[in-house]
Design a protein around this motif. Structure first.
Motif, PDB file in Angstrom:
ATOM      1  N   UNK A 177     -10.503   0.269  -1.394  1.00 53.72           N
ATOM      2  CA  UNK A 177     -10.432  -0.458  -0.126  1.00 53.72           C
ATOM      3  C   UNK A 177     -10.421  -1.943  -0.378  1.00 53.72           C
ATOM      4  N   UNK A 178      -9.513  -2.657   0.271  1.00 52.51           N
ATOM      5  CA  UNK A 178      -9.421  -4.104   0.063  1.00 52.51           C
ATOM      6  C   UNK A 178      -8.669  -4.742   1.216  1.00 52.51           C
ATOM      7  N   UNK A 179      -8.797  -6.056   1.284  1.00 48.87           N
ATOM      8  CA  UNK A 179      -8.085  -6.851   2.291  1.00 48.87           C
ATOM      9  C   UNK A 179      -7.400  -7.998   1.552  1.00 48.87           C
ATOM     10  N   UNK A 180      -6.082  -8.075   1.660  1.00 53.06           N
ATOM     11  CA  UNK A 180      -5.304  -9.106   0.976  1.00 53.06           C
ATOM     12  C   UNK A 180      -4.781 -10.104   1.994  1.00 53.06           C
ATOM     13  N   UNK A 181      -5.054 -11.383   1.747  1.00 51.54           N
ATOM     14  CA  UNK A 181      -4.655 -12.450   2.657  1.00 51.54           C
ATOM     15  C   UNK A 181      -3.406 -13.143   2.122  1.00 51.54           C
ATOM     16  N   UNK A 182      -2.372 -13.180   2.929  1.00 52.38           N
ATOM     17  CA  UNK A 182      -1.186 -13.956   2.612  1.00 52.38           C
ATOM     18  C   UNK A 182      -0.982 -15.012   3.674  1.00 52.38           C
ATOM     19  N   UNK A 183      -0.015 -15.867   3.476  1.00 52.29           N
ATOM     20  CA  UNK A 183       0.304 -16.842   4.526  1.00 52.29           C
ATOM     21  C   UNK A 183       1.171 -16.166   5.573  1.00 52.29           C
ATOM     22  N   UNK A 184       0.611 -16.026   6.767  1.00 50.23           N
ATOM     23  CA  UNK A 184       1.326 -15.385   7.862  1.00 50.23           C
ATOM     24  C   UNK A 184       1.262 -13.878   7.849  1.00 50.23           C
ATOM     25  N   UNK A 185       0.476 -13.287   6.942  1.00 49.60           N
ATOM     26  CA  UNK A 185       0.427 -11.827   6.854  1.00 49.60           C
ATOM     27  C   UNK A 185      -0.842 -11.386   6.133  1.00 49.60           C
ATOM     28  N   UNK A 186      -1.207 -10.118   6.346  1.00 51.25           N
ATOM     29  CA  UNK A 186      -2.307  -9.513   5.606  1.00 51.25           C
ATOM     30  C   UNK A 186      -1.918  -8.087   5.238  1.00 51.25           C
ATOM     31  N   UNK A 187      -2.604  -7.537   4.242  1.00 49.20           N
ATOM     32  CA  UNK A 187      -2.396  -6.139   3.855  1.00 49.20           C
ATOM     33  C   UNK A 187      -3.768  -5.512   3.663  1.00 49.20           C
ATOM     34  N   UNK A 188      -4.081  -4.518   4.492  1.00 45.69           N
ATOM     35  CA  UNK A 188      -5.380  -3.859   4.480  1.00 45.69           C
ATOM     36  C   UNK A 188      -5.232  -2.463   3.876  1.00 45.69           C
ATOM     37  N   UNK A 189      -6.198  -2.058   3.052  1.00 38.57           N
ATOM     38  CA  UNK A 189      -6.173  -0.746   2.399  1.00 38.57           C
ATOM     39  C   UNK A 189      -7.512  -0.050   2.612  1.00 38.57           C
ATOM     40  N   UNK A 190      -7.456   1.240   2.969  1.00 32.15           N
ATOM     41  CA  UNK A 190      -8.629   2.113   2.988  1.00 32.15           C
ATOM     42  C   UNK A 190      -8.339   3.349   2.144  1.00 32.15           C
ATOM     43  N   UNK A 230      -0.435  -3.012  -3.844  1.00 35.96           N
ATOM     44  CA  UNK A 230       0.208  -3.037  -2.539  1.00 35.96           C
ATOM     45  C   UNK A 230       1.563  -2.355  -2.603  1.00 35.96           C
ATOM     46  N   UNK A 231       2.375  -2.749  -3.573  1.00 40.27           N
ATOM     47  CA  UNK A 231       3.721  -2.185  -3.709  1.00 40.27           C
ATOM     48  C   UNK A 231       3.673  -0.687  -4.019  1.00 40.27           C
ATOM     49  N   UNK A 232       2.695  -0.270  -4.830  1.00 44.33           N
ATOM     50  CA  UNK A 232       2.569   1.143  -5.176  1.00 44.33           C
ATOM     51  C   UNK A 232       2.223   1.992  -3.960  1.00 44.33           C
ATOM     52  N   UNK A 233       1.353   1.491  -3.108  1.00 45.41           N
ATOM     53  CA  UNK A 233       0.964   2.248  -1.925  1.00 45.41           C
ATOM     54  C   UNK A 233       2.129   2.411  -0.957  1.00 45.41           C
ATOM     55  N   UNK A 234       2.899   1.365  -0.775  1.00 44.58           N
ATOM     56  CA  UNK A 234       4.073   1.476   0.100  1.00 44.58           C
ATOM     57  C   UNK A 234       5.067   2.477  -0.492  1.00 44.58           C
ATOM     58  N   UNK A 235       5.284   2.397  -1.801  1.00 49.08           N
ATOM     59  CA  UNK A 235       6.211   3.317  -2.454  1.00 49.08           C
ATOM     60  C   UNK A 235       5.742   4.764  -2.378  1.00 49.08           C
TER      61      UNK A 235
END
Length: 365
Positions: A177-190, A230-235
């Motif tokens: 589980x993590x929270x990734x902060x980008x500029x203008x976006x975020x990616x949350x994982x559980x 992040x990329x692995x989870x989307x894939x």
């Protein structure tokens, strides 16, 4: 003994089912009306914070529901879209959330009710159509009951857009589980039970309703230079399992009740998901409403429910909106400020920020 009430819950989502469970626990005759032809929950994952789990414990179902969850370290593990960790979850310092597949949480709640209570394919938006002492309108952010009771209230407002998905079992490496902060976006994982994970990509958009020929391909494009996890989870997510929804919320209403009707959950106070409190607040609503109806006649009970829930919902809305702005802001200075301050923030400060949400105590049922 107070006489049993005839209660009708309109809406068979998480909030509506919890309300039905709570009302039955306090001795009332309950019916659930759901407009969909079958009762099922769509969506990806969600988390329940300690305040909501405490409420489920008050209903006597917490342990059964927990069996469908996985502990998520999302609140203690934060990083930037370049892969730099700002914080890592530490046992004893950070508190995990209970992460669920939405459909499995819904099924766990549904299992607590007799099948005969729930009637699908039944849509009502007018109190005059319902023969009940009290009506619980849990019919979602686009609530027909809210529109009828408060026609002058603003429609739900657009905040940003989000994609969500769930990986196939074993298709991606385990996550905590993590929270990734980008500029203008975020990616949350559980993490989810069964070797799965759920994720959400939230991004700032100026226009609601924009959709893409392949939502999976669009997410893949947007996270192409984000961390490998992040990329692995989307894939690892089937393209047809990627959901794209606009994030909406509600301005505060003048009341959560009118006559014998109580609005509950998103129908009363839809919020952005950035604090993870949407379902949590609906569950809180349910136990407070049931306790009020146990202790008071209907008019006084609904007044007590409104007095207890509306100020808290207004606070959660304000906080969730603020976090939604920060999570999806493209301002370089805000992103830079967060990357500097988050690693320096003492655990006591972080816990203090969560306390007004997480330390809520439910009434005894």
């Amino acid at each position: 003994m107070k006489a049993s009430l005839k209660a009708t819950v309109v809406g068979g989502g998480i909030g509506g089912l919890t309300a039905a469970i709570a009302l039955r626990r306090t001795g009332h005759d309950v019916t659930v009306l759901e407009r969909a032809p079958e009762l099922r929950e769509i969506g990806a994952g969600l988390s329940l914070a300690p305040n909501a789990m405490r409420a489920l414990d008050a209903l006597g179902i917490g342990e059964r529901v927990r069996k469908h969850s996985a502990p998520s370290e999302v609140t203690g593990t934060l990083r930037t879209s370049s892969g730099r960790f700002l914080r890592r979850f530490r046992e004893g310092r950070d508190e995990p959330l209970a992460a669920f597949h939405r459909a499995e949480l819904h099924s766990a709640l549904l299992a607590e009710l007799p099948e005969t209570l729930v009637h699908t394919g039944t849509e009502v938006t007018d109190p005059s159509e319902v023969d009940a002492d009290v009506i619980v309108a849990a019919d979602g952010v686009h609530s027909g009951f809210r529109r009828r009771l408060f026609p002058a209230a603003p429609e739900p407002g657009f905040r940003y857009t989000a994609w969500r998905g769930v990986t196939e079992p074993g298709a991606a490496p385990p996550v905590g589980g993590s929270f990734t902060m980008g500029r203008g976006a975020y990616f949350m994982i559980h993490p989810l039970p069964g070797g799965r994970a759920c994720w959400a990509l939230g991004t700032a958009e100026s226009t609601p309703g924009v959709r893409y020929p392949s939502e999976h391909a669009e997410v893949t494009r947007r996270v192409a230079d984000w961390p490998a996890e992040t990329r692995e989870l989307v894939a690892a997510t089937r393209p047809d399992a990627v959901l794209h929804n606009d994030i909406l919320d509600l301005d505060p209403l003048p009341a959560f009740t009118s006559g014998r009707v109580a609005l509950l959950g998103d129908a009363a106070h839809a919020v952005p998901p950035d604090l993870g409190q949407g379902a949590c607040q609906a569950i809180e609503d349910a136990v407070v409403l049931a306790a009020s109806l146990r202790d008071h006649p209907v008019p006084e009970a609904l007044a007590a429910y409104d007095a207890a829930r509306r100020p808290r919902a207004a606070y959660v809305t304000k906080q969730a909106r603020g976090k939604a702005v920060a999570d999806t802001s493209s301002a370089w200075w805000l992103h830079a400020l967060l990357t500097v301050t988050v690693p320096l923030m003492p655990a006591s400060v972080i816990r203090g920020q969560a306390a007004p949400l997480w330390d809520w105590t439910p009434p005894v049922l």
